[in-house]
Design an enzyme around this catalytic site. Structure first.
Site, PDB file in Angstrom:
ATOM      1  N   HIS A 105     -15.295   8.819   1.958  1.00 45.73           N
ATOM      2  CA  HIS A 105     -14.830   9.930   3.350  1.00 45.73           C
ATOM      3  C   HIS A 105     -14.825  11.097   2.238  1.00 45.73           C
ATOM      4  CE1 HIS A 105     -12.100   8.816   0.657  1.00 45.73           C
ATOM      5  NE2 HIS A 105     -11.004   9.689   0.550  1.00 45.73           N
ATOM      6  N   ASP A 106     -14.943  11.300   0.482  1.00 44.48           N
ATOM      7  CA  ASP A 106     -14.901  12.715   0.160  1.00 44.48           C
ATOM      8  C   ASP A 106     -16.183  13.262   0.192  1.00 44.48           C
ATOM      9  OD1 ASP A 106     -12.272  12.513  -0.099  1.00 44.48           O
ATOM     10  OD2 ASP A 106     -12.376  11.510  -2.197  1.00 44.48           O
ATOM     11  N   ASP A 127      -6.167   0.427   0.790  1.00 42.78           N
ATOM     12  CA  ASP A 127      -6.427   1.999  -0.215  1.00 42.78           C
ATOM     13  C   ASP A 127      -5.011   3.199  -0.391  1.00 42.78           C
ATOM     14  OD1 ASP A 127      -7.438   4.245  -1.060  1.00 42.78           O
ATOM     15  OD2 ASP A 127      -8.495   4.797   0.528  1.00 42.78           O
ATOM     16  N   GLU A 134     -11.382   4.009  -8.010  1.00 42.10           N
ATOM     17  CA  GLU A 134     -12.230   5.108  -7.938  1.00 42.10           C
ATOM     18  C   GLU A 134     -11.989   5.952  -9.270  1.00 42.10           C
ATOM     19  OE1 GLU A 134     -12.210   9.112  -5.062  1.00 42.10           O
ATOM     20  OE2 GLU A 134     -10.085   8.854  -5.974  1.00 42.10           O
ATOM     21  N   ASP A 149      -6.895   4.643  -5.633  1.00 40.28           N
ATOM     22  CA  ASP A 149      -7.657   6.155  -5.374  1.00 40.28           C
ATOM     23  C   ASP A 149      -7.114   6.771  -6.781  1.00 40.28           C
ATOM     24  OD1 ASP A 149      -7.950   8.547  -3.161  1.00 40.28           O
ATOM     25  OD2 ASP A 149      -5.877   9.166  -3.731  1.00 40.28           O
TER      26      ASP A 149
END
Length: 540
Positions: A315-316, A98, A241, A199
Site C-alpha cells: 500500500h506504500d 495490521d 516491517e 507496522d
C-alpha cells in the site's frame, strides 16, 4: 524439520478502503471483503493481511488508531469483523491484522489524557520533552516532512511524532504501555486471527534523546517479551516491517531459536531506484545487476537461521509493472515476469491487491488530485524550496502512495464495480481493459499465472526448501537455480524489452517447462533466444 504453515503460504494484502464497497458510500468495507472471499479462494491464497480497520480519524488512512478494540465506522462493526474471520476460516483463509503500535492517533484516549498535564497518569505513555533554547528538543525529522517534534501549549512541552503530528509516538520504555499492547494483541488472538503484520516495528526501541530511531538497543528485548506474552502461545504468522534491516538484523528477528517473529519485510531492493543519500522522490533508473545482487544476497544470507518475505508491491509502493516493467505494450508479459521471478524464490510471497490482474499506476496532473498525506506534505515542502511544480508532480506520479490505493478494478461497469457511489479516490480509467472479470475470462491472463504459481508452491517442496544459486548472465537476464533432493529447476527472466540471447554450454536442453509467460514447450540453454520480458521455469 519443524514445518510451519506460513513457510508454504502465500499472503494477499487487502487495503480495505479500496477493495470493495458494499453500501455505496464510496469507501471499501468489511462486508465488501467478505463478499469477495470466493475470489481469493479461487486465487488460492493462504491468508489475508488486512491493512488497519480499527477506529481511526483517518489522518493517515487508518494507520492513526484511536481505539484498537473497535472498528472504523465506515468499515463496519465488530460483528462484521467477526463474520469476516469466520467466513475466511471456512475457506481455509486466515486473517492477519495490521499491528500499529509505534504510535497512536492523537485522538486516542491515552493521548487525550496524556496532554492534559505533566502529572497525568497517562503522561508517560508518550514521549514528551522540554524546549531547548525555546526551540525543538533536537533535529529528529518526521517521515512525512518537517520536525518530528510538535509543541503543545497546554504544558509547554513537545511530543514526538516520527510520522504525522496526529500520530504521537508511544513510549515503549513504559512497562504499562507494553502491557496495554499485549492485552490488545491477546484480544485479537482470542478472536482467532492468524497473526500480525507489524507496522514500522523496528522503531519501537527508539532513544529519541540520542536521535536513535531504528534498531534501538532494547528492540529485541521488547519483541521477545511480546512473543512470550502474546502470540508465542499460538500457531500464527508474524511479519515485521523493518526498513533498516540487513540480513544479520533479519536473523535476529526471525531465527526460530530467538523466539521473536516469523519473518520481516526487508526493503533493500525497494531503494534501488533512489539516488544515493537522497529521498525516495529522487529517482534513478534501476540497474538490474544491483537487483540481482540484493535479492540473491537475501536468498542465501539467511540460511536456516531466518525466513524471507517476498514482495514487489504494498500500500506504500507504486505498482511494480509501472515502476520497473512496461505498463503499456508489454503489461501482461512484464506483470507475469515479475510474478514468476519472485514466486519461485525461497520465502513467503505477498501479493498486493490488484497485482494479480496487472493494475498500473495512475498519473495525476495537479496536487488537488492527491489524497496521500506523505505526497501532499512533500509537494508543499519542495515547492517552498524552489522545486518546479512539474518535477514534483513527476516524482509523485512515479513514487506516490496513491498509485497503489486506487480502487480494485472488478469489472467494466461504472467505477469498475468497486462502488455504486462516488469512490473516495479516483478509479484508474484503464479499468475497461484491466479488471478481474476480464482476467477470469481469459485462460492466459495474469490472474491464472498467479493462481498457477500459488499451486506450484503448494505441490513442490523445491520452491519452499530448495537452495538458491544465482547464474552469471548478461545484465538484463535474471537467472537462478533451485536445488532440492537431487532435483534442479532453472528460473529465467528477461528484465526488459530488448530481446536477449543466452548461451550456457554447461546446461542442457529441457522439455519440462514448469511455467512460462510465452508459449514455450522446450528450452535449449546452448542457444536460447529470449523475447521481451520473457520468463519461465524449467526442470533440468
Amino acid at each position: 524439520m519443524n514445518v510451519k504453515w506460513w513457510q508454504t503460504a502465500v499472503i494477499y494484502q487487502v487495503y480495505p478502503r479500496s477493495f470493495q464497497d458494499s453500501d455505496g458510500d464510496g469507501i471499501g468495507d468489511l462486508k465488501g471483503i467478505t463478499r469477495r472471499l470466493d475470489y481469493l479462494e479461487k486465487l488460492g491464497v493462504t491468508a489475508i493481511w488486512l491493512s488497519p480497520v480499527y477506529k481511526s480519524p483517518n489522518d493517515d488512512n487508518g494507520y492513526d488508531i484511536s481505539d484498537y478494540q473497535d472498528i472504523m465506522t465506515e468499515f463496519g462493526t465488530m460483528d462484521d469483523m467477526d463474520e469476516l474471520i469466520k467466513q475466511a476460516d471456512q475457506r481455509n483463509i486466515k486473517i492477519l491484522m495490521d499491528l500499529v503500535v509505534n504510535h497512536t492517533s492523537d485522538e486516542h484516549k491515552w493521548f487525550i489524557e496524556s496532554r492534559k498535564s505533566k502529572d497525568n497518569p497517562y503522561r508517560d505513555y508518550y514521549i514528551w520533552r522540554n524546549p531547548v533554547n525555546g526551540e525543538v528538543p533536537n533535529s529528529l525529522r518526521s517521515t512525512f516532512s518537517g520536525s518530528a517534534w510538535e509543541y503543545d501549549e497546554e504544558t509547554d512541552q513537545y511530543y514526538l511524532h516520527l510520522f504525522s503530528k496526529k500520530q504521537p509516538d508511544l513510549n515503549w520504555e513504559n512497562e504499562k504501555v507494553r502491557q496495554e499492547v499485549w492485552d490488545m494483541m491477546n484480544f485479537w488472538l482470542e478472536k482467532g486471527v492468524g497473526g500480525f503484520r507489524m507496522d514500522v516495528i523496528d522503531l519501537v526501541g527508539k532513544i529519541p534523546d540520542e536521535e536513535i530511531t531504528g534498531n534501538g538497543p532494547k528492540l529485541h528485548d521488547y519483541i521477545q517479551e511480546m512473543n512470550r506474552e502474546t502470540f508465542g502461545k499460538y500457531d500464527v504468522l508474524t511479519v515485521g516491517e523493518t526498513w533498516g534491516a540487513t540480513p544479520e538484523i533479519a536473523k535476529l528477528y526471525s531465527d526460530p531459536k530467538r523466539n521473536e517473529l516469523s519473518m520481516v519485510f526487508q526493503f533493500e531492493h525497494i531503494g534501488l531506484d533512489q539516488q544515493p543519500g537522497k529521498e525516495k522522490w529522487d529517482h534513478k533508473p534501476l540497474e538490474v545487476n544491483e537487483l540481482k545482487h540484493v535479492l540473491s544476497k537475501w536468498q542465501t544470507a539467511l540460511g536456516n537461521e531466518g525466513w524471507n518475505s517476498l514482495f514487489w508491491n504494498n500500500h506504500d509502493l507504486p505498482r511494480i509493472v509501472s515502476r520497473w516493467g512496461n505498463d503499456t505494450t508489454y503489461r501482461v508479459e512484464s506483470a507475469k515476469m515479475f510474478a514468476i521471478l519472485l514466486h519461485l524464490m525461497k520465502g513467503t510471497p505477498y501479493i498486493y491487491q490488484g497485482e494479480e490482474i496487472g493494475m498500473t499506476n495512475y498519473p495525476v496532473n495537479d496536487i488537488s488530485e492527491v489524497e496521500d498525506i506523505e505526497s501532499v506534505n512533500m509537494y508543499h515542502e519542495r515547492l517552498a524550496n524552489g522545486y518546479k511544480k512539474e518535477d514534483i508532480i513527476a516524482s509523485i506520479n512515479f513514487k506516490g502512495r496513491d498509485n497503489a490505493r486506487t480502487p480494485i478494478q472488478w469489472d467494466r461497469t461504472e467505477n469498475a464495480g468497486f462502488t455504486t457511489g462516488t469512490p473516495w479516490l479516483h478509479v484508474n480509467p484503464n479499468y475497461q481493459e484491466i479488471n478481474v472479470a476480464a482476467n477470469l475470462e481469459d485462460p492466459n491472463s495474469i490472474f491464472y499465472c498467479y493462481q498457477k504459481l500459488i499451486q506450484l508452491r503448494k505441490n513442490n517442496p523445491i520452491i519452499v526448501w530448495g537452495d538458491y544459486e544465482l547464474v552469471d548472465t548478461p545484465e538484463q537476464v535474471f537467472m537462478y537455480l533451485r536445488k532440492y533432493e537431487g532435483e534442479t529447476w532453472a528460473v529465467v527472466a528477461n528484465f526488459g524489452e530488448q530481446k536477449e540471447t543466452l548461451q550456457l554450454e554447461y546446461l542442457c536442453q529441457s522439455n519440462e517447462v514448469v511455467i512460462s509467460n510465452y508459449k514455450r514447450s522446450s528450452v535449449d540453454f546452448h542457444h536460447l533466444e529470449l523475447k521481451p520480458y520473457e520468463a519461465f521455469a524449467v526442470k533440468l
